[in-house]
Enzyme design. Structure first.
Site, mmCIF file in Angstrom:
data_model
loop_
_atom_site.group_PDB
_atom_site.id
_atom_site.type_symbol
_atom_site.label_atom_id
_atom_site.label_comp_id
_atom_site.label_asym_id
_atom_site.label_seq_id
_atom_site.Cartn_x
_atom_site.Cartn_y
_atom_site.Cartn_z
ATOM 1 N N ARG A 168 33.842 29.284 47.867
ATOM 2 C CA ARG A 168 34.547 29.633 46.881
ATOM 3 C C ARG A 168 33.928 29.802 45.728
ATOM 4 O O ARG A 168 34.272 30.197 44.680
ATOM 5 C CB ARG A 168 35.640 28.203 46.478
ATOM 6 C CG ARG A 168 36.659 28.402 45.268
ATOM 7 C CD ARG A 168 37.689 27.247 45.301
ATOM 8 N NE ARG A 168 37.371 25.979 45.756
ATOM 9 C CZ ARG A 168 36.686 25.158 45.438
ATOM 10 N NH1 ARG A 168 36.083 25.447 44.087
ATOM 11 N NH2 ARG A 168 36.454 23.985 45.787
ATOM 12 N N LYS B 79 44.888 49.187 42.342
ATOM 13 C CA LYS B 79 45.450 50.619 42.310
ATOM 14 C C LYS B 79 44.222 51.633 42.527
ATOM 15 O O LYS B 79 43.888 51.578 43.459
ATOM 16 C CB LYS B 79 45.901 50.653 40.547
ATOM 17 C CG LYS B 79 46.739 49.347 40.363
ATOM 18 C CD LYS B 79 47.961 49.557 41.078
ATOM 19 C CE LYS B 79 49.350 48.511 40.405
ATOM 20 N NZ LYS B 79 49.159 47.282 41.149
ATOM 21 N N ASP C 214 42.798 46.048 29.560
ATOM 22 C CA ASP C 214 43.318 46.032 30.831
ATOM 23 C C ASP C 214 43.065 47.532 31.130
ATOM 24 O O ASP C 214 43.769 48.183 30.428
ATOM 25 C CB ASP C 214 44.559 45.676 30.792
ATOM 26 C CG ASP C 214 45.238 45.893 32.419
ATOM 27 O OD1 ASP C 214 44.615 46.679 33.169
ATOM 28 O OD2 ASP C 214 46.064 44.934 32.906
ATOM 29 N N TYR D 83 51.751 45.774 30.952
ATOM 30 C CA TYR D 83 52.188 45.323 32.180
ATOM 31 C C TYR D 83 53.005 44.190 31.996
ATOM 32 O O TYR D 83 52.620 43.179 31.762
ATOM 33 C CB TYR D 83 51.072 45.062 33.296
ATOM 34 C CG TYR D 83 51.804 44.759 34.721
ATOM 35 C CD1 TYR D 83 52.406 45.260 35.239
ATOM 36 C CD2 TYR D 83 51.045 43.516 35.075
ATOM 37 C CE1 TYR D 83 52.909 44.772 36.467
ATOM 38 C CE2 TYR D 83 51.262 43.172 36.243
ATOM 39 C CZ TYR D 83 52.375 43.954 36.998
ATOM 40 O OH TYR D 83 52.647 43.492 38.251
HETATM 41 N N1 PLP Z 1 47.389 45.358 35.095
HETATM 42 C C1 PLP Z 1 48.382 46.383 35.147
HETATM 43 C C2 PLP Z 1 48.001 47.349 34.332
HETATM 44 C C3 PLP Z 1 49.012 46.527 36.303
HETATM 45 O O1 PLP Z 1 49.759 47.933 36.350
HETATM 46 C C4 PLP Z 1 49.131 45.452 37.098
HETATM 47 C C5 PLP Z 1 49.876 45.626 38.391
HETATM 48 O O2 PLP Z 1 50.698 46.680 38.701
HETATM 49 C C6 PLP Z 1 48.205 44.426 37.078
HETATM 50 C C7 PLP Z 1 47.520 44.255 35.902
HETATM 51 C C8 PLP Z 1 48.264 43.160 38.153
HETATM 52 O O3 PLP Z 1 47.548 43.473 39.371
HETATM 53 P P1 PLP Z 1 47.918 42.892 40.664
HETATM 54 O O4 PLP Z 1 49.204 43.380 41.121
HETATM 55 O O5 PLP Z 1 46.731 43.551 41.512
HETATM 56 O O6 PLP Z 1 47.832 41.479 40.545
#
Ligand code: PLP
Length: 369
Positions: free
Chosen positions: A47, A194, A169, A100
């Site tokens: 971990r 993504k 982000d 998001y």
């Molecule tokens: N940040 C953004 C801009 C996203 O579009 C997403 C998911 O769509 C996330 C964070 C979260 O990612 P995850 O689905 O890998 O947890």
């Protein structure tokens, strides 16, 4: 001489050449490691650390322009690690009200811990008006799904003057599209589910920072909540980074071609793509981004026309994600978390041949009339 993005991506995080060893060693599956006597070393318990993570984290650090990286089991694990490890009772957190939607859902969690959350839209750098007394500023640019953009350098300068840390982000852009740390941010955070991994077959996330103390805090957060990446996912992601520049270049070209084909189409309104010269975000995006990403968003008349359009697509998969080699699209309003009209479509351009993708989109549009 500085190496190009393709060269950087191919070699990122790969070990020194060693006879009879593979170019990228396979995933190490271990809950624990041999630790006899006074053994000291980097790998103790599964971990805390893992050699497959170490190589991936080195690779992502190189792509981020030089940074310490902590990888996580998902993008949300990475997002939460910064928001929750850096703030506490009484702290002010500034967030976009259009980021998001699951990141936004952490507002209530932060408030339940006694933090104060202020929110403003991304467009027009509206966070600038909320910085007084802030501890952490959260940015997302371009935003998912509305593709608004803020001026990272401008907000970072003001936030630092106000004594706040800034996290960006960077999921949509990836570090080959935009480097938040080079723009002065303290954290670059991403869902590597993504475009970074790019094949729609795993979930991962990461946090990058150039401050060793911040890196230690985020790493300790990962250890205490246990949001660790699986070695198989980490290895697959590292393997996929070798094609990151190729994939992004094709995805970006495809997204631009789709946006150009949709521009002026009688059924389409509210078209957004930061790479379009007449997009409201283009000027700021062009200053801070090197690639404009794979996502195009637009609206059709209503829910029924959007559903007819999506159902008529043949190459484009209906799915709720973006950044994969296969194009995908969805009617974003079906989830209810975003302030978008019922006919709003988010389309993610994959790496299909441009001509085929544009033809599929135009044919599906013709079928929605
Ligand atoms: N940040 C953004 C801009 C996203 O579009 C997403 C998911 O769509 C996330 C964070 C979260 O990612 P995850 O689905 O890998 O947890």
């Amino acid at each position: 001489m500085e190496i190009g993005d393709g060269t950087l991506a191919v070699g990122a995080g790969r070990p020194e050449a060693e006879n009879f060893a593979p170019a990228l060693p396979g995933p190490v599956f271990a809950a624990h490691y041999h630790l006899a006597g006074e053994a000291v070393g980097p790998y103790t318990y599964g971990r805390d650390s893992n050699p497959t993570w170490t190589r991936l984290e080195r690779a992502v650090g190189e792509l981020e322009g030089g940074a310490e990286v902590v990888s996580f089991s998902s993008g949300m694990a990475a997002v939460a690690s910064v928001l929750l490890s850096q703030t506490g009772s009484g702290d002010v957190v500034v967030m976009p009200d259009d980021c998001y939607y699951t990141a936004r859902a952490l507002k209530e969690r932060l408030e339940s811990y006694g933090a104060v959350v202020r929110m403003a839209p991304t467009a027009g750098d509206a966070q600038l008006g909320l910085l007084e007394g802030a501890r952490l500023v959260w940015l997302e640019t371009p935003t998912n799904p509305s593709l608004d953009v803020c001026d990272v350098r401008r907000i970072v300068d003001a936030a630092h003057r106000a004594g706040a840390l800034v996290a960006v982000d960077n999921t949509l852009a990836t570090p080959l599209g935009q480097r938040p740390l080079d723009l002065g941010a303290d954290f670059s955070v991403a869902s590597d589910t993504k475009s970074m991994s790019g094949h729609g077959d795993l979930l991962l996330g990461h946090v990058a920072t150039r401050d060793p103390e911040l890196a230690d805090a985020v790493r300790f957060w990962r250890k205490t909540v246990g949001a660790i990446p699986g070695p198989m996912e980490a290895w697959l992601a590292h393997r996929s980074l070798a094609t990151l520049q190729l994939r992004l270049d094709r995805q970006t070209a495809n997204a631009l071609a789709v946006a150009e084909a949709l521009r002026g189409h009688p059924l389409v309104s509210g078209l957004r793509y930061p790479g379009l010269p007449d997009d409201p975000a283009h000027e700021v995006a062009a200053r801070q981004m090197r690639r404009f990403g794979c996502v195009v968003s637009f609206a059709l008349r209503d829910e029924a026309s959007a559903e007819r359009f999506l159902g008529s697509l043949r190459l484009v998969m209906q799915a709720t994600s973006f950044g994969s080699v296969q194009s995908s699209a969805e009617r974003r309003g079906r989830w209810g978390g975003d302030a978008v009209p019922p006919g709003f479509v988010r389309l993610s351009a994959g790496i299909e041949d441009t001509r085929d993708l544009v033809a599929d989109v135009l044919r599906a549009l013709a079928a929605t009339e």
